[in-house]
Scaffold this active site. Structure first.
Site, PDB file in Angstrom:
ATOM      1  N   LYS A   1       0.842  -1.158  -0.009  1.00 21.49           N
ATOM      2  CA  LYS A   1       0.070  -0.021  -0.061  1.00 21.49           C
ATOM      3  C   LYS A   1       0.908   1.244   0.110  1.00 21.49           C
ATOM      4  O   LYS A   1       2.074   1.234   0.246  1.00 21.49           O
ATOM      5  CB  LYS A   1      -0.883  -0.104   1.179  1.00 21.49           C
ATOM      6  CG  LYS A   1      -1.964  -1.246   1.142  1.00 21.49           C
ATOM      7  CD  LYS A   1      -2.959  -1.042   0.025  1.00 21.49           C
ATOM      8  CE  LYS A   1      -4.062  -1.926   0.492  1.00 21.49           C
ATOM      9  NZ  LYS A   1      -3.782  -3.477  -0.159  1.00 21.49           N
TER      10      LYS A   1
HETATM   11  C1  LIG Z   1      -9.757  -2.477  -2.035  1.00 25.14           C
HETATM   12  C2  LIG Z   1      -9.152  -3.322  -0.774  1.00 25.14           C
HETATM   13  N1  LIG Z   1      -9.934  -3.391   0.402  1.00 25.14           N
HETATM   14  C3  LIG Z   1      -9.579  -4.205   1.492  1.00 25.14           C
HETATM   15  C4  LIG Z   1      -8.358  -4.610   1.582  1.00 25.14           C
HETATM   16  C5  LIG Z   1      -7.964  -5.405   2.820  1.00 25.14           C
HETATM   17  O1  LIG Z   1      -6.854  -5.053   3.380  1.00 25.14           O
HETATM   18  P1  LIG Z   1      -6.104  -5.957   4.347  1.00 25.14           P
HETATM   19  O2  LIG Z   1      -4.897  -6.694   3.296  1.00 25.14           O
HETATM   20  O3  LIG Z   1      -4.901  -5.102   5.098  1.00 25.14           O
HETATM   21  O4  LIG Z   1      -6.937  -6.899   5.120  1.00 25.14           O
HETATM   22  C6  LIG Z   1      -7.364  -4.439   0.627  1.00 25.14           C
HETATM   23  C7  LIG Z   1      -5.708  -4.698   0.506  1.00 25.14           C
HETATM   24  O5  LIG Z   1      -5.235  -5.721   0.684  1.00 25.14           O
HETATM   25  C8  LIG Z   1      -7.808  -3.883  -0.710  1.00 25.14           C
HETATM   26  O6  LIG Z   1      -7.011  -3.587  -1.516  1.00 25.14           O
END
Ligand SMILES: Cc1ncc(COP(=O)(O)O)c(C=O)c1O
Length: 365
Positions: free
Chosen positions: A179
């Site tokens: 990110k």
């Molecule tokens: C659009 C989106 N929503 C939710 C997430 C979930 O985040 P995490 O991987 O930190 O659980 C991500 C990332 O991976 C994402 O790109």
């Protein structure tokens, strides 16, 4: 190989993490609180609540809004699966609205047709760092009395006319290493609503207001001080990182605009280019392979829309969402991260132009 993503870790991050390790306070403590305050200030909201991931941020935000079994929640089919899975986690039903091909985001003109008496909330996803059309989305939400939970996992620092994403409704961010800023794993819920914020805080830690008294069912979705220390150091550099991403994207669009379908940015929108996603004329998978052979790590986000994933097919989803389905065949993301050198940028432009021109010439034969 030029990687598709590369976290940038400097001395500041290392020192901050070591200081926490030496402090003896490793789990959620003062660093988490400091990170929350700084993140809330960046977003222009009153509250930010750190969580263990972007997925748990979404899960808690939905719970805090009282969304549960029998409720429908409208979201995008063209996203990482956790945007929709978090809706399933709370027992509600994801309802997919097709996307607009110029932004890859949920098409607001298609939302109202999917609203039913069961619809409780909208979950717009600011995909690739590009804000959704929040003016249209907030107007629909107001007209129908719906809650808005923004999936801003890919859009830290993105804004519309200066107003940051995550401040229109309840915001959910991810700090996964790919990110725009990272805490290794981690997430954040942002809100201006005191009650929602308090509920998220309690749900994050076993529904516990008073030590070992549990008012309702909660979870352990906490962030640690080690992660928060990393997050504070990264947050201090977010503007720099985003500016570099934006400059890299501009460099690509200026040089490749004629040979590819470049990302479009609306007036007043600050797209922070978590991904620089193009649409390929010709065989996309072959192009990814050929870029790989030239040392460029391209990514496909996403090769299969959520409604067509086996887990959703199993649940009975069998609708057609033509734009999301077409985009999943056409898109390709180029490295755009702040670690790219001028030489990397030039190499990417050269490889993409050569390959695209080859494909176009081949198509004419
Ligand atoms: C659009 C989106 N929503 C939710 C997430 C979930 O985040 P995490 O991987 O930190 O659980 C991500 C990332 O991976 C994402 O790109």
């Amino acid at each position: 190989m030029i990687p598709i993503a590369q976290p940038l870790m400097g001395e500041e991050e290392k020192e901050a993490v070591i200081a926490v390790l030496e402090s003896g306070m490793l789990a959620q403590g003062p660093k988490v609180e400091e990170f929350e305050k700084a993140f809330a200030a960046m977003c222009g909201v009153r509250h930010a609540i750190a969580t263990s991931s972007g997925t748990t941020a979404l899960h808690l935000a939905l719970l805090a809004h009282g969304i549960g079994p029998g409720d429908e929640v409208i979201t995008s089919p063209f996203t990482f699966i956790s945007s929709a899975n978090s809706i399933l986690f709370v027992g509600a039903t994801p309802v997919f609205v097709d996307i607009d091909e110029s932004s890859f985001n949920m098409d607001p003109s298609l939302i109202e047709a999917r609203i039913t008496p069961r619809t409780k909330a909208l979950v717009p996803v600011h995909l690739f760092g590009n804000p959704c059309d929040m003016e249209a989305i907030m107007a629909i939400a107001a007209r129908h009395g719906l809650m808005v939970i923004e999936d801003a996992a890919q859009a830290h620092g993105a804004s519309i006319n200066g107003k940051k994403v995550g401040s229109f409704g309840t915001g959910c961010f991810s700090f996964y290493p790919t990110k725009n800023m990272t805490t290794a794993e981690g997430g954040m819920v942002t809100s201006d609503d005191d009650q929602v914020a308090e509920k998220v805080r309690l749900l994050r830690s076993h529904g516990m207001k008073r030590r070992y008294y549990h008012d309702f069912l909660g979870y352990n979705f906490r962030m640690t001080d080690v992660q928060a220390a990393l997050g504070l150091a990264q947050l201090a550099k977010l503007e720099l990182f985003n500016e570099k991403r934006i400059a890299n994207a501009r460099y690509f669009t200026e040089r490749l605009g004629e040979v590819i379908i470049a990302p479009q940015v609306r007036d007043g929108y600050r797209h922070v280019f978590h991904q620089y996603t193009i649409r390929v004329k010709g065989d996309r998978d072959q192009m990814v392979e050929q870029l790989g052979e030239r040392g460029i790590g391209a990514g496909i986000y996403y090769p299969l829309p959520v409604h067509q994933q086996p887990v959703y097919r199993e649940l009975g989803y069998n609708e057609r969402l033509p734009v999301a389905e077409a985009m999943s065949q056409e898109v390709l993301s180029l490295p755009v991260h702040p670690a790219l050198s001028q030489a990397d940028l030039e190499r990417i432009v050269e490889a993409v132009s050569q390959l695209q021109m080859g494909i176009s010439a081949g198509m004419k034969d």
